[in-house]
Motif scaffolding. Structure first.
Motif, PDB file in Angstrom:
ATOM      1  N   VAL A  33       0.581  -1.306  -0.047  1.00 43.65           N
ATOM      2  CA  VAL A  33       0.002   0.236   0.072  1.00 43.65           C
ATOM      3  C   VAL A  33       1.082   1.248  -0.720  1.00 43.65           C
ATOM      4  O   VAL A  33       0.426   2.349  -0.128  1.00 43.65           O
ATOM      5  CB  VAL A  33      -0.697   0.000   1.321  1.00 43.65           C
ATOM      6  CG1 VAL A  33      -1.914  -0.908   1.084  1.00 43.65           C
ATOM      7  CG2 VAL A  33      -0.289  -0.364   2.785  1.00 43.65           C
ATOM      8  N   GLY A  34       2.294   1.360  -0.057  1.00 43.89           N
ATOM      9  CA  GLY A  34       3.249   2.210  -0.319  1.00 43.89           C
ATOM     10  C   GLY A  34       4.583   2.070  -0.733  1.00 43.89           C
ATOM     11  O   GLY A  34       4.798   0.839  -0.522  1.00 43.89           O
ATOM     12  N   ASP A  35       5.016   3.147  -0.103  1.00 44.37           N
ATOM     13  CA  ASP A  35       6.847   2.729   0.020  1.00 44.37           C
ATOM     14  C   ASP A  35       7.591   3.256   1.527  1.00 44.37           C
ATOM     15  O   ASP A  35       7.104   3.879   1.767  1.00 44.37           O
ATOM     16  CB  ASP A  35       7.048   4.646  -1.325  1.00 44.37           C
ATOM     17  CG  ASP A  35       8.542   4.574  -1.216  1.00 44.37           C
ATOM     18  OD1 ASP A  35       9.195   3.754  -1.044  1.00 44.37           O
ATOM     19  OD2 ASP A  35       8.499   5.557  -1.361  1.00 44.37           O
ATOM     20  N   VAL A  36       8.177   1.640   1.670  1.00 45.81           N
ATOM     21  CA  VAL A  36       8.007   2.104   2.573  1.00 45.81           C
ATOM     22  C   VAL A  36       9.555   1.947   3.032  1.00 45.81           C
ATOM     23  O   VAL A  36      10.476   1.400   2.561  1.00 45.81           O
ATOM     24  CB  VAL A  36       8.157   0.602   3.503  1.00 45.81           C
ATOM     25  CG1 VAL A  36       8.464   0.016   4.279  1.00 45.81           C
ATOM     26  CG2 VAL A  36       6.284   0.215   3.207  1.00 45.81           C
ATOM     27  N   THR A  37       9.721   2.542   3.723  1.00 47.20           N
ATOM     28  CA  THR A  37      11.419   3.014   4.723  1.00 47.20           C
ATOM     29  C   THR A  37      11.614   2.609   6.062  1.00 47.20           C
ATOM     30  O   THR A  37      10.825   2.989   6.735  1.00 47.20           O
ATOM     31  CB  THR A  37      11.861   4.240   4.700  1.00 47.20           C
ATOM     32  OG1 THR A  37      11.681   4.930   3.146  1.00 47.20           O
ATOM     33  CG2 THR A  37      13.149   4.625   4.819  1.00 47.20           C
ATOM     34  N   VAL A  38      12.566   1.923   6.189  1.00 50.39           N
ATOM     35  CA  VAL A  38      12.971   0.868   7.730  1.00 50.39           C
ATOM     36  C   VAL A  38      14.121   1.936   8.387  1.00 50.39           C
ATOM     37  O   VAL A  38      15.095   1.955   7.084  1.00 50.39           O
ATOM     38  CB  VAL A  38      12.211  -0.174   7.094  1.00 50.39           C
ATOM     39  CG1 VAL A  38      13.308  -0.641   8.782  1.00 50.39           C
ATOM     40  CG2 VAL A  38      11.467  -1.352   6.987  1.00 50.39           C
ATOM     41  N   VAL A  39      13.676   2.513   9.222  1.00 48.75           N
ATOM     42  CA  VAL A  39      15.315   2.488  10.023  1.00 48.75           C
ATOM     43  C   VAL A  39      14.519   2.301  11.528  1.00 48.75           C
ATOM     44  O   VAL A  39      13.540   2.755  12.551  1.00 48.75           O
ATOM     45  CB  VAL A  39      15.117   4.430  10.739  1.00 48.75           C
ATOM     46  CG1 VAL A  39      16.121   4.760  11.312  1.00 48.75           C
ATOM     47  CG2 VAL A  39      14.775   5.435   8.707  1.00 48.75           C
ATOM     48  N   ALA A  40      15.448   1.524  11.653  1.00 50.31           N
ATOM     49  CA  ALA A  40      15.165   0.975  12.893  1.00 50.31           C
ATOM     50  C   ALA A  40      16.156   0.482  13.969  1.00 50.31           C
ATOM     51  O   ALA A  40      18.065   0.425  13.412  1.00 50.31           O
ATOM     52  CB  ALA A  40      13.848  -0.525  13.045  1.00 50.31           C
ATOM     53  N   PRO A  41      16.032  -0.024  14.672  1.00 55.69           N
ATOM     54  CA  PRO A  41      17.196  -0.205  16.046  1.00 55.69           C
ATOM     55  C   PRO A  41      17.766  -1.211  15.982  1.00 55.69           C
ATOM     56  O   PRO A  41      17.675  -2.464  15.116  1.00 55.69           O
ATOM     57  CB  PRO A  41      16.964  -0.193  17.777  1.00 55.69           C
ATOM     58  CG  PRO A  41      15.052   0.111  17.537  1.00 55.69           C
ATOM     59  CD  PRO A  41      14.947   0.565  16.193  1.00 55.69           C
ATOM     60  N   ALA A  42      19.183  -0.894  15.224  1.00 56.91           N
ATOM     61  CA  ALA A  42      20.241  -2.396  15.081  1.00 56.91           C
ATOM     62  C   ALA A  42      19.801  -3.318  16.267  1.00 56.91           C
ATOM     63  O   ALA A  42      20.301  -4.290  15.861  1.00 56.91           O
ATOM     64  CB  ALA A  42      21.710  -2.055  14.920  1.00 56.91           C
ATOM     65  N   GLU A  43      20.176  -2.970  17.245  1.00 60.10           N
ATOM     66  CA  GLU A  43      19.077  -4.698  18.533  1.00 60.10           C
ATOM     67  C   GLU A  43      18.223  -3.783  19.404  1.00 60.10           C
ATOM     68  O   GLU A  43      17.459  -2.786  19.316  1.00 60.10           O
ATOM     69  CB  GLU A  43      20.585  -4.132  19.599  1.00 60.10           C
ATOM     70  CG  GLU A  43      21.932  -4.692  18.885  1.00 60.10           C
ATOM     71  CD  GLU A  43      22.830  -5.622  18.155  1.00 60.10           C
ATOM     72  OE1 GLU A  43      21.521  -6.511  18.642  1.00 60.10           O
ATOM     73  OE2 GLU A  43      23.266  -5.694  17.364  1.00 60.10           O
ATOM     74  N   ASN A  44      17.624  -4.705  20.106  1.00 59.28           N
ATOM     75  CA  ASN A  44      16.739  -5.091  20.979  1.00 59.28           C
ATOM     76  C   ASN A  44      16.089  -3.592  21.843  1.00 59.28           C
ATOM     77  O   ASN A  44      17.190  -3.471  22.658  1.00 59.28           O
ATOM     78  CB  ASN A  44      16.147  -6.352  21.628  1.00 59.28           C
ATOM     79  CG  ASN A  44      15.106  -5.961  21.870  1.00 59.28           C
ATOM     80  OD1 ASN A  44      14.444  -5.605  23.155  1.00 59.28           O
ATOM     81  ND2 ASN A  44      14.136  -6.909  21.943  1.00 59.28           N
ATOM     82  N   GLN A  45      15.588  -3.108  21.851  1.00 57.30           N
ATOM     83  CA  GLN A  45      16.002  -1.974  22.527  1.00 57.30           C
ATOM     84  C   GLN A  45      13.802  -1.783  23.817  1.00 57.30           C
ATOM     85  O   GLN A  45      13.292  -0.463  24.117  1.00 57.30           O
ATOM     86  CB  GLN A  45      15.899  -0.463  21.831  1.00 57.30           C
ATOM     87  CG  GLN A  45      16.784  -0.182  20.979  1.00 57.30           C
ATOM     88  CD  GLN A  45      17.704   0.319  22.191  1.00 57.30           C
ATOM     89  OE1 GLN A  45      17.532   0.778  23.350  1.00 57.30           O
ATOM     90  NE2 GLN A  45      19.167  -0.389  21.598  1.00 57.30           N
ATOM     91  N   SER A  46      13.401  -2.975  23.843  1.00 57.37           N
ATOM     92  CA  SER A  46      12.111  -2.868  24.612  1.00 57.37           C
ATOM     93  C   SER A  46      11.937  -2.244  25.221  1.00 57.37           C
ATOM     94  O   SER A  46      13.457  -2.188  26.761  1.00 57.37           O
ATOM     95  CB  SER A  46      11.546  -4.702  24.646  1.00 57.37           C
ATOM     96  OG  SER A  46      11.534  -4.878  23.254  1.00 57.37           O
ATOM     97  N   GLY A  47      11.103  -1.000  26.065  1.00 57.68           N
ATOM     98  CA  GLY A  47      10.820  -1.009  27.202  1.00 57.68           C
ATOM     99  C   GLY A  47      11.700  -0.054  27.655  1.00 57.68           C
ATOM    100  O   GLY A  47      11.990   0.413  28.789  1.00 57.68           O
ATOM    101  N   VAL A  48      12.218   1.106  26.276  1.00 56.87           N
ATOM    102  CA  VAL A  48      13.347   2.541  26.603  1.00 56.87           C
ATOM    103  C   VAL A  48      11.872   3.360  27.032  1.00 56.87           C
ATOM    104  O   VAL A  48      12.402   4.661  26.767  1.00 56.87           O
ATOM    105  CB  VAL A  48      13.806   2.365  25.855  1.00 56.87           C
ATOM    106  CG1 VAL A  48      15.388   0.776  25.819  1.00 56.87           C
ATOM    107  CG2 VAL A  48      13.992   2.651  24.315  1.00 56.87           C
ATOM    108  N   GLY A  49      10.531   2.672  26.206  1.00 59.53           N
ATOM    109  CA  GLY A  49      10.107   4.556  26.190  1.00 59.53           C
ATOM    110  C   GLY A  49       9.382   5.646  25.111  1.00 59.53           C
ATOM    111  O   GLY A  49      10.592   5.025  24.455  1.00 59.53           O
ATOM    112  N   ARG A  50      10.128   6.493  25.756  1.00 60.66           N
ATOM    113  CA  ARG A  50      10.352   7.627  24.659  1.00 60.66           C
ATOM    114  C   ARG A  50      12.248   8.187  25.108  1.00 60.66           C
ATOM    115  O   ARG A  50      12.701   9.078  23.869  1.00 60.66           O
ATOM    116  CB  ARG A  50       9.415   8.537  24.832  1.00 60.66           C
ATOM    117  CG  ARG A  50       9.266   9.704  23.426  1.00 60.66           C
ATOM    118  CD  ARG A  50       8.495  10.441  23.145  1.00 60.66           C
ATOM    119  NE  ARG A  50       9.289  11.583  22.898  1.00 60.66           N
ATOM    120  CZ  ARG A  50       9.313  13.105  23.857  1.00 60.66           C
ATOM    121  NH1 ARG A  50       8.557  13.178  24.862  1.00 60.66           N
ATOM    122  NH2 ARG A  50       9.891  13.749  23.610  1.00 60.66           N
TER     123      ARG A  50
END
Length: 291
Positions: A33-50
């Motif tokens: 449905v769109g043009d997707v660009t991924v920018v995501a953490p290199a490692e798990n960052q669960s629970g870090v909030g903002r």
């Protein structure tokens, strides 16, 4: 086929890391449905909030970029550091639910959406739960295709409407194992406590918590959330009996999960504002006393 001339420009991120199964499933759906660009953490960052960092390392990735930083770092970098415009930010799919006021405030998945909203871009945060196992962990053993389809349909439908005139962020919790789940607009339900244990067995502590031998005036403490009834930390609160079902009213995000539904919570990120004439009176009186 999607008309690329009118397709959405989507920034995709998460908090489980760029190699997590959830973001792969989400990307596969969104590219339709769109043009997707991924920018995501290199490692798990669960629970870090903002949480944010001033410096980060960027690495090329076949889908876009991996960033040595938090989900909010990824969004901030992408929206202001790339030579590209985005219509919407999608964060997820998280391999576990993010429901309830306290958990939502701590979630890196939701934190990415909050960062996007502050930077003027609408966002959808997507988390998955299992109606029996609760957490989808280890994620490699679960199928995220159903939550991805739900998120794709919602993202496509809401964009271009006036939904985001008043709403900054949609927080979605979708079941991975319920066929044709009902979707319900919900509100985060506050239900939280904290369990504190003193001097737990050092052998049960993560290695990072055993940095040195304890001095005489030191004690190990362990802090564990109680964010569902009768469960501590990451214990599975499902299945919930009728008493627990009655604890959460219809229309709350937790009740939707108990009933195996898709919870869609519209959120605002301005943190709210309350007025109280008693406080105004106290402040006014103090202003006359404090020199």
């Amino acid at each position: 086929m999607t008309d690329t001339s009118s397709s959405l420009r989507i920034l995709l991120t998460n908090d489980d890391g760029i190699d997590a199964p959830g973001i792969a499933a989400m990307r596969e759906e969104l590219t339709a449905v769109g043009d997707v660009t991924v920018v995501a953490p290199a490692e798990n960052q669960s629970g870090v909030g903002r949480a944010r960092n001033e410096h980060a390392v960027r690495r090329d990735h076949p889908w876009g970029y991996a960033l040595e930083g938090t989900p909010a770092d990824c969004v901030a970098y992408a929206l202001r550091g790339l030579d590209a415009d985005f219509d919407i930010v999608v964060s997820g799919i998280n391999d576990g639910p993010n429901a309830g006021n306290y958990v939502v405030g701590r979630s890196g998945t939701v934190g990415a959406g909050v960062e996007a909203a502050f930077l003027g871009t609408p966002a959808v945060a997507v988390s998955s739960y299992h109606a029996r196992d609760f957490f989808c962990h280890p994620p490699e053993e679960y199928d995220f295709s159903r939550p991805a389809r739900v998120a794709r349909a919602l993202t496509e439908r809401v964009f271009g409407t006036d939904v985001f005139d008043e709403v900054d962020l949609l927080n979605v919790n979708a079941p991975a194992d319920v066929p044709s789940p009902r979707m319900r607009v919900t509100r985060p339900f506050a239900d939280y406590d904290q369990q504190v244990d003193h001097d737990p067995d050092a052998g049960a502590l993560p290695d990072g918590d055993r940095e040195h031998d304890l001095d005489d005036d030191e004690v190990y403490v362990r802090l564990q959330d109680i964010s569902w009834p009768d469960s501590v930390g990451f214990e599975n609160p499902f299945p919930l009996d009728d008493e627990h079902r009655d604890r959460y009213p219809v229309g709350s995000d937790r009740r939707a999960m108990v009933d195996g539904e898709v919870s869609v919570s519209p959120l605002a990120v301005h943190h709210g504002h309350a007025t109280d004439p008693r406080l105004a009176s106290i402040v006014e009186s103090l202003s006359e006393q404090v020199e």
